[in-house]
Design an enzyme around this catalytic site. Structure first.
Site, PDB file in Angstrom:
ATOM      1  N   CYS B 197       0.965  -1.157   0.167  1.00  0.00           N
ATOM      2  CA  CYS B 197       0.314   0.528   0.367  1.00  0.00           C
ATOM      3  C   CYS B 197       0.518   1.440   0.013  1.00  0.00           C
ATOM      4  O   CYS B 197       0.563   2.056  -0.757  1.00  0.00           O
ATOM      5  CB  CYS B 197      -0.480  -0.108   1.236  1.00  0.00           C
ATOM      6  N   HIS B 201       1.070   5.304  -1.388  1.00  0.00           N
ATOM      7  CA  HIS B 201       0.080   6.061  -0.570  1.00  0.00           C
ATOM      8  C   HIS B 201       1.216   6.529   0.459  1.00  0.00           C
ATOM      9  O   HIS B 201       0.530   5.894   1.813  1.00  0.00           O
ATOM     10  CB  HIS B 201      -1.208   5.218  -0.147  1.00  0.00           C
ATOM     11  N   ARG B 245     -12.799  -0.821  -1.621  1.00  0.00           N
ATOM     12  CA  ARG B 245     -12.557   0.227  -2.047  1.00  0.00           C
ATOM     13  C   ARG B 245     -10.829  -0.954  -1.435  1.00  0.00           C
ATOM     14  O   ARG B 245     -10.608  -0.758  -2.180  1.00  0.00           O
ATOM     15  CB  ARG B 245     -12.380   1.880  -1.270  1.00  0.00           C
ATOM     16  N   CYS B 249      -8.059  -1.740  -4.354  1.00  0.00           N
ATOM     17  CA  CYS B 249      -6.583  -1.665  -4.485  1.00  0.00           C
ATOM     18  C   CYS B 249      -5.691  -2.990  -4.316  1.00  0.00           C
ATOM     19  O   CYS B 249      -4.895  -3.193  -5.014  1.00  0.00           O
ATOM     20  CB  CYS B 249      -6.494  -0.798  -3.250  1.00  0.00           C
TER      21      CYS B 249
END
Lengths: 235, 288
Positions: B197, B201, B245, B249
């Site tokens: 992730c 991000h 979501r 992802c």
């Protein structure tokens, strides 16, 4: 062994034999439990709270009980972190990797690079542009067997005609025009596409050659997009 | 009758007017480089342009239809037991929906585990309404002609926290453990692309193509991102929950399929929700 090579696309929930994957999982978990990996302190925002230490083996167990193999992506393929994936999980980005760790990772990854057997560096830039545009491939929702894209535009500027490009990586506009096409430059660029971690430990860029995302011919085509004087990148 | 007429009118607006306007606005904004030509045309900085675009979208958000339908589902007797969810305890007492979403995921003493909204809804539908586990987890992500009750219930409950600050507690050791697991999963690199992730991000001002990537390690980034989900996705014509979501992802991350209502998704959600603490919940929003 790379993460890709570990994927056989057949195991996981729903397959007839459940013993084999469980045995593999147990082996993976036992191996990772033995690694003295300190995961924290990772950067987070809950400085006010007591956040306990989590061992790598615990995260793997969490993944094992929360994901299902689907399409061409198996749970094993993410449980089997190679040494670089495992080490890089301790850092927010490549910029946080200590120099001595970076040197070790880079030299190990450099040893994986394979150069074109026929010495031919460049393919067809038009095919390269298609590969650079495509973000398909190796998702569980994608058809098996490719061809895979490289999605270069997700992170890099290349042809000026394409204005929808991301900024995680540097602009590659005029890549060949600025650098020329000496053998050393071609060799360096090929290697960077094959395994970016050989130059930047814990890079965000996928190891396109090493992990089998692109074929040798596809890498030649992307090389042509970067170097061919007729490529829009260099015009 | 009045409510039905209003719903029909809103649907018409959403489909005919709102959607067309939104798409047109998106095309105008999406065509040129995010940082360049738009600002050049309007004289506004790109951030202000995007804020203006969001404002245009917020006027007539179809998510309201999901909220209305969810409210009806919440209060209608259903399942073998023919009871409503009016006694469902989302953490603030039986039947209390106001502010519940802003405190989820949370530790629930009656189950002894940390649960997110969707796990808790499934639990209520099983224990109160008598659904089987399979029935309570069926069709979590709707599609055209196949509407999801879950997405409607989620939109309703989330909307009941609009305007309230995120207040996720880590007081219980189980919550601390889930947070730590979520954090470690956020940084876990794996799969064919070596992505975590954090790859996308964990830094400011990054984009994939023209899509801005929130920095979820930054307080404002985490707040702005978390407080806008669930959201009506114009590109999908559905309200999508946090479960969806994260599932999507992870799909793009080249991970295998995250199980719906799994512990990993709850751990990640708790990590993100806690990092958004203090942010004012403002969903269900509307997004591209």
């Amino acid at each position: 062994m790379s993460a890709m090579a570990a994927t056989d696309g057949k195991r996981g929930k729903g397959s007839g034999d459940h013993r084999a994957p469980r045995l593999i999982l147990r082996t993976i978990l036992r191996a990772s439990a033995a690694l003295p990996i300190g995961w924290l302190p990772l950067p987070g925002l809950a400085a006010d709270a007591q956040v306990p230490q989590v061992a790598a083996s615990e995260v793997k167990r969490l993944i094992a009980r929360s994901f299902s193999s689907s399409g061409q992506v198996t749970v094993d393929s993410v449980l089997r972190q190679d040494a670089t994936q495992s080490e890089c999980s301790a850092y927010t980005s490549h910029a946080d990797v200590p120099a001595h760790v970076a040197r070790r990772i880079q030299s190990a990854e450099a040893a994986t690079i394979r150069y074109p057997r026929d010495g031919k560096w460049l393919g067809d830039w038009k095919e390269g542009e298609k590969i650079a545009q495509s973000g398909r491939g190796l998702q569980f929702s994608d058809p098996r067997g490719g061809p895979n894209g490289a999605n270069c535009y997700a992170c890099h500027q290349l042809s000026p005609q394409e204005i929808s490009f991301g900024n995680l990586g540097p602009s590659l506009y005029q890549y060949g025009k600025l650098r020329g096409d000496a053998e050393s430059v071609l060799r360096y660029t090929w290697a960077r596409l094959w395994n970016a971690h050989a130059f930047t430990a814990c890079s965000s860029m996928p190891r396109f050659g090493h992990n089998g995302i692109l074929t040798e011919q596809q890498i030649r085509d992307v090389m042509a997009l970067l170097f061919d004087p007729a490529s829009p990148v260099n015009r | 009758m009045k409510a039905a007429a209003r719903r029909t009118a809103l649907l018409a607006v959403a489909l005919a007017g709102g959607l067309a306007a939104a798409l047109a606005a998106w095309r105008v904004l999406a065509a040129p480089s995010a940082a360049g030509a738009v600002a050049h045309v309007t004289g506004l900085p790109p951030g202000a342009e995007i804020a203006r675009y969001r404002e245009m979208l917020a006027d007539g958000n179809p998510a309201e239809l999901w909220e209305d339908a969810g409210r009806a589902l919440w209060s209608t007797p259903a399942g073998p037991n023919q009871v409503s969810l009016a006694r469902c305890d989302l953490g603030k007492g039986p039947g209390v929906t106001t502010g519940a979403y802003a405190e989820l995921p949370r530790y629930f003493p009656d189950t002894g585990v940390v649960m997110d909204l969707e796990q808790r809804l499934a639990w209520c539908r099983m224990t109160l309404q008598g659904l089987t586990r399979a029935q309570a987890h069926a069709n979590p992500f709707g599609s055209a002609g196949n509407p999801s009750d879950i997405e409607r219930l989620v939109a309703f409950v989330a909307g009941q926290s609009r305007g309230l600050p995120m207040q996720v507690s880590l007081d219980h050791p189980e919550a601390q453990r889930a947070y730590a697991l979520g954090q470690s999963l956020f940084f876990y690199r794996g799969g064919a692309y070596d992505f975590a992730c954090a790859t996308c991000h964990a830094a400011d001002n990054q984009r994939i193509r023209l899509q801005d990537l929130p920095n979820l390690l930054d307080k404002d980034g985490a707040r702005n991102a978390y407080t806008s989900w669930p959201a009506y996705r114009v590109s999908q014509g559905e309200v999508r929950s946090m479960q969806h979501r994260l599932y999507d992802c992870l799909r793009q991350q080249r991970f295998p399929a995250a199980d719906y209502g799994s512990e990993a998704i709850t751990a990640l959600t708790l990590y993100l929700a806690r990092n958004a603490n203090g942010g004012i919940y403002d969903g269900p929003a509307q997004k591209r």
